[in-house]
Scaffold this motif. Structure first.
Motif, PDB file in Angstrom:
ATOM      1  N   ARG A   1       0.828  -1.203   0.000  1.00 13.26           N
ATOM      2  CA  ARG A   1       0.000   0.000   0.000  1.00 13.26           C
ATOM      3  C   ARG A   1       0.867   1.259   0.000  1.00 13.26           C
ATOM      4  N   LEU A   2       2.000   1.208   0.712  1.00 15.36           N
ATOM      5  CA  LEU A   2       2.911   2.363   0.702  1.00 15.36           C
ATOM      6  C   LEU A   2       3.519   2.554  -0.685  1.00 15.36           C
ATOM      7  N   GLU A   3       3.874   1.444  -1.340  1.00 11.97           N
ATOM      8  CA  GLU A   3       4.430   1.538  -2.690  1.00 11.97           C
ATOM      9  C   GLU A   3       3.440   2.136  -3.674  1.00 11.97           C
ATOM     10  N   LYS A   4       2.170   1.900  -3.451  1.00 21.62           N
ATOM     11  CA  LYS A   4       1.122   2.414  -4.339  1.00 21.62           C
ATOM     12  C   LYS A   4       0.744   3.855  -4.012  1.00 21.62           C
ATOM     13  N   GLY A   5       1.482   4.483  -3.073  1.00 21.32           N
ATOM     14  CA  GLY A   5       1.231   5.893  -2.775  1.00 21.32           C
ATOM     15  C   GLY A   5       0.564   6.165  -1.455  1.00 21.32           C
ATOM     16  N   GLY A   6       0.226   5.129  -0.696  1.00 18.30           N
ATOM     17  CA  GLY A   6      -0.395   5.337   0.605  1.00 18.30           C
ATOM     18  C   GLY A   6       0.581   5.941   1.593  1.00 18.30           C
ATOM     19  N   HIS A   7       0.047   6.557   2.619  1.00 13.88           N
ATOM     20  CA  HIS A   7       0.873   7.176   3.657  1.00 13.88           C
ATOM     21  C   HIS A   7       0.472   6.591   5.002  1.00 13.88           C
ATOM     22  N   PRO A   8       1.462   6.279   5.839  1.00 15.14           N
ATOM     23  CA  PRO A   8       1.134   5.730   7.160  1.00 15.14           C
ATOM     24  C   PRO A   8       0.675   6.832   8.111  1.00 15.14           C
ATOM     25  N   ARG A   9      -0.235   6.481   9.000  1.00 14.04           N
ATOM     26  CA  ARG A   9      -0.589   7.404  10.075  1.00 14.04           C
ATOM     27  C   ARG A   9       0.609   7.495  11.009  1.00 14.04           C
ATOM     28  N   SER A  10       0.685   8.538  11.795  1.00 12.94           N
ATOM     29  CA  SER A  10       1.859   8.728  12.658  1.00 12.94           C
ATOM     30  C   SER A  10       2.006   7.598  13.663  1.00 12.94           C
ATOM     31  N   ASP A  11       0.890   7.111  14.235  1.00 13.86           N
ATOM     32  CA  ASP A  11       1.001   6.019  15.202  1.00 13.86           C
ATOM     33  C   ASP A  11       1.435   4.721  14.514  1.00 13.86           C
ATOM     34  N   THR A  12       0.986   4.505  13.288  1.00 16.92           N
ATOM     35  CA  THR A  12       1.396   3.322  12.536  1.00 16.92           C
ATOM     36  C   THR A  12       2.870   3.416  12.169  1.00 16.92           C
ATOM     37  N   TYR A  13       3.320   4.606  11.806  1.00 20.61           N
ATOM     38  CA  TYR A  13       4.730   4.813  11.482  1.00 20.61           C
ATOM     39  C   TYR A  13       5.600   4.501  12.695  1.00 20.61           C
ATOM     40  N   GLU A  14       5.220   5.041  13.844  1.00 15.76           N
ATOM     41  CA  GLU A  14       6.000   4.798  15.059  1.00 15.76           C
ATOM     42  C   GLU A  14       5.992   3.321  15.442  1.00 15.76           C
ATOM     43  N   LYS A  15       4.843   2.683  15.297  1.00 18.88           N
ATOM     44  CA  LYS A  15       4.750   1.250  15.601  1.00 18.88           C
ATOM     45  C   LYS A  15       5.641   0.451  14.656  1.00 18.88           C
ATOM     46  N   ALA A  16       5.572   0.752  13.362  1.00 11.75           N
ATOM     47  CA  ALA A  16       6.373   0.036  12.376  1.00 11.75           C
ATOM     48  C   ALA A  16       7.864   0.243  12.623  1.00 11.75           C
ATOM     49  N   LEU A  17       8.261   1.485  12.913  1.00  8.34           N
ATOM     50  CA  LEU A  17       9.667   1.755  13.209  1.00  8.34           C
ATOM     51  C   LEU A  17      10.128   0.963  14.422  1.00  8.34           C
ATOM     52  N   GLY A  18       9.319   0.957  15.466  1.00 14.66           N
ATOM     53  CA  GLY A  18       9.667   0.218  16.679  1.00 14.66           C
ATOM     54  C   GLY A  18       9.805  -1.271  16.420  1.00 14.66           C
ATOM     55  N   LEU A  19       8.860  -1.839  15.668  1.00 13.56           N
ATOM     56  CA  LEU A  19       8.916  -3.269  15.364  1.00 13.56           C
ATOM     57  C   LEU A  19      10.116  -3.606  14.488  1.00 13.56           C
ATOM     58  N   LEU A  20      10.378  -2.764  13.501  1.00 15.02           N
ATOM     59  CA  LEU A  20      11.545  -2.994  12.645  1.00 15.02           C
ATOM     60  C   LEU A  20      12.834  -2.893  13.458  1.00 15.02           C
ATOM     61  N   SER A  21      12.910  -1.914  14.332  1.00 19.86           N
ATOM     62  CA  SER A  21      14.101  -1.733  15.146  1.00 19.86           C
ATOM     63  C   SER A  21      14.340  -2.934  16.060  1.00 19.86           C
ATOM     64  N   GLN A  22      13.269  -3.443  16.663  1.00 18.77           N
ATOM     65  CA  GLN A  22      13.383  -4.607  17.550  1.00 18.77           C
ATOM     66  C   GLN A  22      13.862  -5.846  16.802  1.00 18.77           C
ATOM     67  N   ARG A  23      13.415  -6.001  15.562  1.00 23.62           N
ATOM     68  CA  ARG A  23      13.728  -7.205  14.784  1.00 23.62           C
ATOM     69  C   ARG A  23      14.920  -7.021  13.838  1.00 23.62           C
TER      70      ARG A  23
END
Length: 126
Positions: A81-103
């Motif tokens: 969805r991001l590749e197709k032009g979607g934008h993450p909400r700020s809470d989703t962005y922070e959650k995704a960053l945190g999960l990526l950082s942990q893993r």
């Protein structure tokens, strides 16, 4: 106790269906509103950061961004969805960053230019 939609009185089903349609119309209207220049820049950089992290991690692990998305969110279409032009909400962005950082693998350097969130404090650590 909740009553299944199909067992509701017909007038309540009609009222609920109308409310759902109005909510959907409002959502479409809100999504169609243009973002300010600041909001566009922030959303664009958040999107680019997540796509960059997903690309580097998927290349490192030899999997697709669909697999990375499944591991993080339990659904495979987040990065699509991001590749197709979607934008993450700020809470989703922070959650995704945190999960990526942990893993994030220790043998892979975190990309420069993407701020890495601080590691969560361990319970009992002073």
């Amino acid at each position: 106790m909740a009553v299944p939609f199909c067992k509701m009185r017909p007038e309540l089903r009609k009222l609920l269906a109308g409310a759902k349609a109005e909510i959907a119309a409002l959502r479409w209207t809100l999504e169609a509103l243009p973002l300010s220049a600041t909001e566009t820049a922030v959303a664009g950089s958040a999107r680019q950061n997540l796509l960059r992290l997903a690309a580097e991690l998927s290349a490192h692990e030899g999997v697709t961004h669909w697999a990375i998305s499944m591991r993080l969110f339990g659904k495979g279409d987040f990065f699509h969805r991001l590749e197709k032009g979607g934008h993450p909400r700020s809470d989703t962005y922070e959650k995704a960053l945190g999960l990526l950082s942990q893993r994030w693998p220790e043998d892979l350097e975190w990309p420069k230019g993407v701020e890495r969130p601080a590691a969560p404090k361990q319970k009992g650590a002073a």
